[in-house]
Design a protein around this motif. Structure first.
Motif, PDB file in Angstrom:
ATOM      1  N   ALA A   4     -49.393  57.930  -4.902  1.00  0.00           N
ATOM      2  CA  ALA A   4     -49.287  57.626  -6.334  1.00  0.00           C
ATOM      3  C   ALA A   4     -48.228  58.496  -7.000  1.00  0.00           C
ATOM      4  O   ALA A   4     -47.440  58.021  -7.809  1.00  0.00           O
ATOM      5  CB  ALA A   4     -50.638  57.822  -7.019  1.00  0.00           C
ATOM      6  N   ALA A   5     -48.192  59.775  -6.639  1.00  0.00           N
ATOM      7  CA  ALA A   5     -47.176  60.658  -7.217  1.00  0.00           C
ATOM      8  C   ALA A   5     -45.792  60.229  -6.790  1.00  0.00           C
ATOM      9  O   ALA A   5     -44.854  60.252  -7.585  1.00  0.00           O
ATOM     10  CB  ALA A   5     -47.435  62.104  -6.799  1.00  0.00           C
ATOM     11  N   ALA A   6     -45.635  59.820  -5.537  1.00  0.00           N
ATOM     12  CA  ALA A   6     -44.328  59.364  -5.058  1.00  0.00           C
ATOM     13  C   ALA A   6     -43.886  58.140  -5.827  1.00  0.00           C
ATOM     14  O   ALA A   6     -42.717  57.998  -6.164  1.00  0.00           O
ATOM     15  CB  ALA A   6     -44.398  59.058  -3.562  1.00  0.00           C
ATOM     16  N   GLN A   7     -44.825  57.258  -6.135  1.00  0.00           N
ATOM     17  CA  GLN A   7     -44.471  56.040  -6.848  1.00  0.00           C
ATOM     18  C   GLN A   7     -44.019  56.345  -8.275  1.00  0.00           C
ATOM     19  O   GLN A   7     -43.246  55.602  -8.853  1.00  0.00           O
ATOM     20  CB  GLN A   7     -45.651  55.072  -6.861  1.00  0.00           C
ATOM     21  N   ASP A   8     -44.493  57.436  -8.854  1.00  0.00           N
ATOM     22  CA  ASP A   8     -44.141  57.779 -10.229  1.00  0.00           C
ATOM     23  C   ASP A   8     -42.762  58.423 -10.346  1.00  0.00           C
ATOM     24  O   ASP A   8     -42.335  58.746 -11.436  1.00  0.00           O
ATOM     25  CB  ASP A   8     -45.183  58.733 -10.818  1.00  0.00           C
ATOM     26  N   ARG A   9     -42.031  58.599  -9.233  1.00  0.00           N
ATOM     27  CA  ARG A   9     -40.754  59.306  -9.266  1.00  0.00           C
ATOM     28  C   ARG A   9     -39.576  58.448  -9.652  1.00  0.00           C
ATOM     29  O   ARG A   9     -38.459  58.930  -9.647  1.00  0.00           O
ATOM     30  CB  ARG A   9     -40.457  59.926  -7.901  1.00  0.00           C
ATOM     31  N   GLY A  10     -39.768  57.198  -9.966  1.00  0.00           N
ATOM     32  CA  GLY A  10     -38.614  56.369 -10.251  1.00  0.00           C
ATOM     33  C   GLY A  10     -38.971  55.160 -11.073  1.00  0.00           C
ATOM     34  O   GLY A  10     -40.113  54.989 -11.497  1.00  0.00           O
ATOM     35  N   PRO A  11     -37.989  54.316 -11.269  1.00  0.00           N
ATOM     36  CA  PRO A  11     -38.183  53.153 -12.142  1.00  0.00           C
ATOM     37  C   PRO A  11     -39.030  52.071 -11.486  1.00  0.00           C
ATOM     38  O   PRO A  11     -39.193  52.029 -10.269  1.00  0.00           O
ATOM     39  CB  PRO A  11     -36.756  52.653 -12.351  1.00  0.00           C
ATOM     40  N   LEU A  12     -39.549  51.223 -12.321  1.00  0.00           N
ATOM     41  CA  LEU A  12     -40.215  50.006 -11.889  1.00  0.00           C
ATOM     42  C   LEU A  12     -39.450  48.864 -12.547  1.00  0.00           C
ATOM     43  O   LEU A  12     -39.358  48.791 -13.774  1.00  0.00           O
ATOM     44  CB  LEU A  12     -41.679  49.988 -12.340  1.00  0.00           C
ATOM     45  N   LEU A  13     -38.853  48.018 -11.727  1.00  0.00           N
ATOM     46  CA  LEU A  13     -38.075  46.883 -12.223  1.00  0.00           C
ATOM     47  C   LEU A  13     -38.775  45.617 -11.777  1.00  0.00           C
ATOM     48  O   LEU A  13     -39.305  45.547 -10.673  1.00  0.00           O
ATOM     49  CB  LEU A  13     -36.652  46.921 -11.650  1.00  0.00           C
ATOM     50  N   GLU A  14     -38.747  44.594 -12.630  1.00  0.00           N
ATOM     51  CA  GLU A  14     -39.429  43.354 -12.286  1.00  0.00           C
ATOM     52  C   GLU A  14     -38.578  42.146 -12.617  1.00  0.00           C
ATOM     53  O   GLU A  14     -37.793  42.162 -13.565  1.00  0.00           O
ATOM     54  CB  GLU A  14     -40.767  43.251 -13.024  1.00  0.00           C
ATOM     55  N   THR A  15     -38.750  41.114 -11.807  1.00  0.00           N
ATOM     56  CA  THR A  15     -38.183  39.797 -12.044  1.00  0.00           C
ATOM     57  C   THR A  15     -39.372  38.835 -12.002  1.00  0.00           C
ATOM     58  O   THR A  15     -40.498  39.266 -11.716  1.00  0.00           O
ATOM     59  CB  THR A  15     -37.160  39.420 -10.940  1.00  0.00           C
ATOM     60  N   PRO A  16     -39.165  37.573 -12.226  1.00  0.00           N
ATOM     61  CA  PRO A  16     -40.309  36.656 -12.126  1.00  0.00           C
ATOM     62  C   PRO A  16     -41.008  36.692 -10.762  1.00  0.00           C
ATOM     63  O   PRO A  16     -42.224  36.556 -10.687  1.00  0.00           O
ATOM     64  CB  PRO A  16     -39.690  35.282 -12.395  1.00  0.00           C
ATOM     65  N   ARG A  17     -40.253  36.920  -9.677  1.00  0.00           N
ATOM     66  CA  ARG A  17     -40.856  36.889  -8.340  1.00  0.00           C
ATOM     67  C   ARG A  17     -40.983  38.243  -7.666  1.00  0.00           C
ATOM     68  O   ARG A  17     -41.724  38.384  -6.699  1.00  0.00           O
ATOM     69  CB  ARG A  17     -40.026  35.995  -7.407  1.00  0.00           C
ATOM     70  N   ARG A  67     -35.712  60.373  -0.188  1.00  0.00           N
ATOM     71  CA  ARG A  67     -34.428  60.045   0.401  1.00  0.00           C
ATOM     72  C   ARG A  67     -34.530  58.890   1.388  1.00  0.00           C
ATOM     73  O   ARG A  67     -34.084  59.035   2.519  1.00  0.00           O
ATOM     74  CB  ARG A  67     -33.847  61.244   1.166  1.00  0.00           C
ATOM     75  N   PRO A  68     -35.080  57.718   1.053  1.00  0.00           N
ATOM     76  CA  PRO A  68     -35.104  56.641   2.044  1.00  0.00           C
ATOM     77  C   PRO A  68     -33.717  56.388   2.602  1.00  0.00           C
ATOM     78  O   PRO A  68     -33.546  56.190   3.781  1.00  0.00           O
ATOM     79  CB  PRO A  68     -35.622  55.446   1.271  1.00  0.00           C
ATOM     80  N   SER A  69     -32.723  56.431   1.810  1.00  0.00           N
ATOM     81  CA  SER A  69     -31.327  56.445   2.207  1.00  0.00           C
ATOM     82  C   SER A  69     -30.575  57.247   1.178  1.00  0.00           C
ATOM     83  O   SER A  69     -29.662  57.952   1.477  1.00  0.00           O
ATOM     84  CB  SER A  69     -30.738  55.043   2.300  1.00  0.00           C
ATOM     85  N   SER A  70     -30.968  57.108  -0.047  1.00  0.00           N
ATOM     86  CA  SER A  70     -30.353  57.819  -1.143  1.00  0.00           C
ATOM     87  C   SER A  70     -31.227  57.603  -2.376  1.00  0.00           C
ATOM     88  O   SER A  70     -31.992  56.652  -2.435  1.00  0.00           O
ATOM     89  CB  SER A  70     -28.946  57.271  -1.400  1.00  0.00           C
ATOM     90  N   VAL A  71     -31.112  58.465  -3.341  1.00  0.00           N
ATOM     91  CA  VAL A  71     -31.857  58.301  -4.579  1.00  0.00           C
ATOM     92  C   VAL A  71     -31.411  56.998  -5.231  1.00  0.00           C
ATOM     93  O   VAL A  71     -30.224  56.695  -5.282  1.00  0.00           O
ATOM     94  CB  VAL A  71     -31.618  59.500  -5.521  1.00  0.00           C
ATOM     95  N   GLY A  72     -32.344  56.236  -5.691  1.00  0.00           N
ATOM     96  CA  GLY A  72     -32.009  55.003  -6.393  1.00  0.00           C
ATOM     97  C   GLY A  72     -32.193  53.739  -5.575  1.00  0.00           C
ATOM     98  O   GLY A  72     -32.004  52.653  -6.088  1.00  0.00           O
ATOM     99  N   LEU A  73     -32.558  53.858  -4.295  1.00  0.00           N
ATOM    100  CA  LEU A  73     -32.858  52.667  -3.502  1.00  0.00           C
ATOM    101  C   LEU A  73     -34.338  52.365  -3.654  1.00  0.00           C
ATOM    102  O   LEU A  73     -35.188  53.166  -3.282  1.00  0.00           O
ATOM    103  CB  LEU A  73     -32.517  52.881  -2.027  1.00  0.00           C
TER     104      LEU A  73
END
Length: 178
Positions: A4-17, A67-73
């Motif tokens: 849960a803490a890891a999930q709070d470290r970045g944005p949540l973006l959504e599209t219809p799908r 760091r999955p590959s870089s910050v922001g992925l």
């Protein structure tokens, strides 16, 4: 760090799908599957090597360190079907102009052809614009027609810059104004 803490470290973006969000350690297997599915023309340092690296443990550690590959992925998941199907986001790879991140995306083969990469790229472009970026760039192999098509659909145009790699093809550099 908890999931849960890891999930709070970045944005949540959504599209219809789709939902794009930070990676969870438990999803390292998806990253490893992406590594294993890569085209053999992809440079060796971006594929599973003869020693089996990166290992699942190494990818888990990478996610823990954000760091999955870089910050922001961001991990991409479909709203209607559980499970991560790939990533999309911005990376600072150092290959472009300072202050201009690169758009990057990769999806599991089983989800290709459904428009998910294009849909994810659009929401990441909106995120980049709202974050104050004026221009993005992306690199793509000349032989990767599917990714070239995605980049064209979201408004990237090829520049004159290319990096020729005798054994694996040519890297094309593209740009997009936001």
């Amino acid at each position: 760090m908890t999931e849960a803490a890891a999930q709070d470290r970045g944005p949540l973006l959504e599209t219809p799908r789709l939902r794009l969000r930070p990676w969870r350690v438990s999803e390292a297997g998806v990253l490893r599957e992406l590594w294993s599915e890569r085209d053999p023309r992809v440079p060796p340092h971006r594929r599973i090597d003869a020693q089996g690296r990166p290992t699942l443990d190494e990818l888990e550690d990478s996610i823990r360190a954000n760091r999955p590959s870089s910050v922001g992925l961001l991990a991409i998941e479909r709203k209607a079907i559980p499970g991560v199907i790939g990533y999309c986001g911005l990376v600072a790879s150092g290959r472009g102009t300072a202050g201009e991140p690169e758009l990057a995306f990769e999806l599991l083969r089983q989800t290709w052809g459904c428009g998910y990469a294009t849909e994810a790229a659009w929401v990441v472009l909106d995120w980049a614009r709202s974050s104050g970026y004026e221009q993005l760039w992306a690199t793509v192999w000349d032989w990767n027609t599917a990714s070239r098509r995605v980049l064209a659909k979201v408004g990237f145009t090829e520049t004159d810059r290319r990096e020729v790699h005798r054994d694996i093809g040519t890297t094309l550099f593209t740009r997009r104004q936001l």
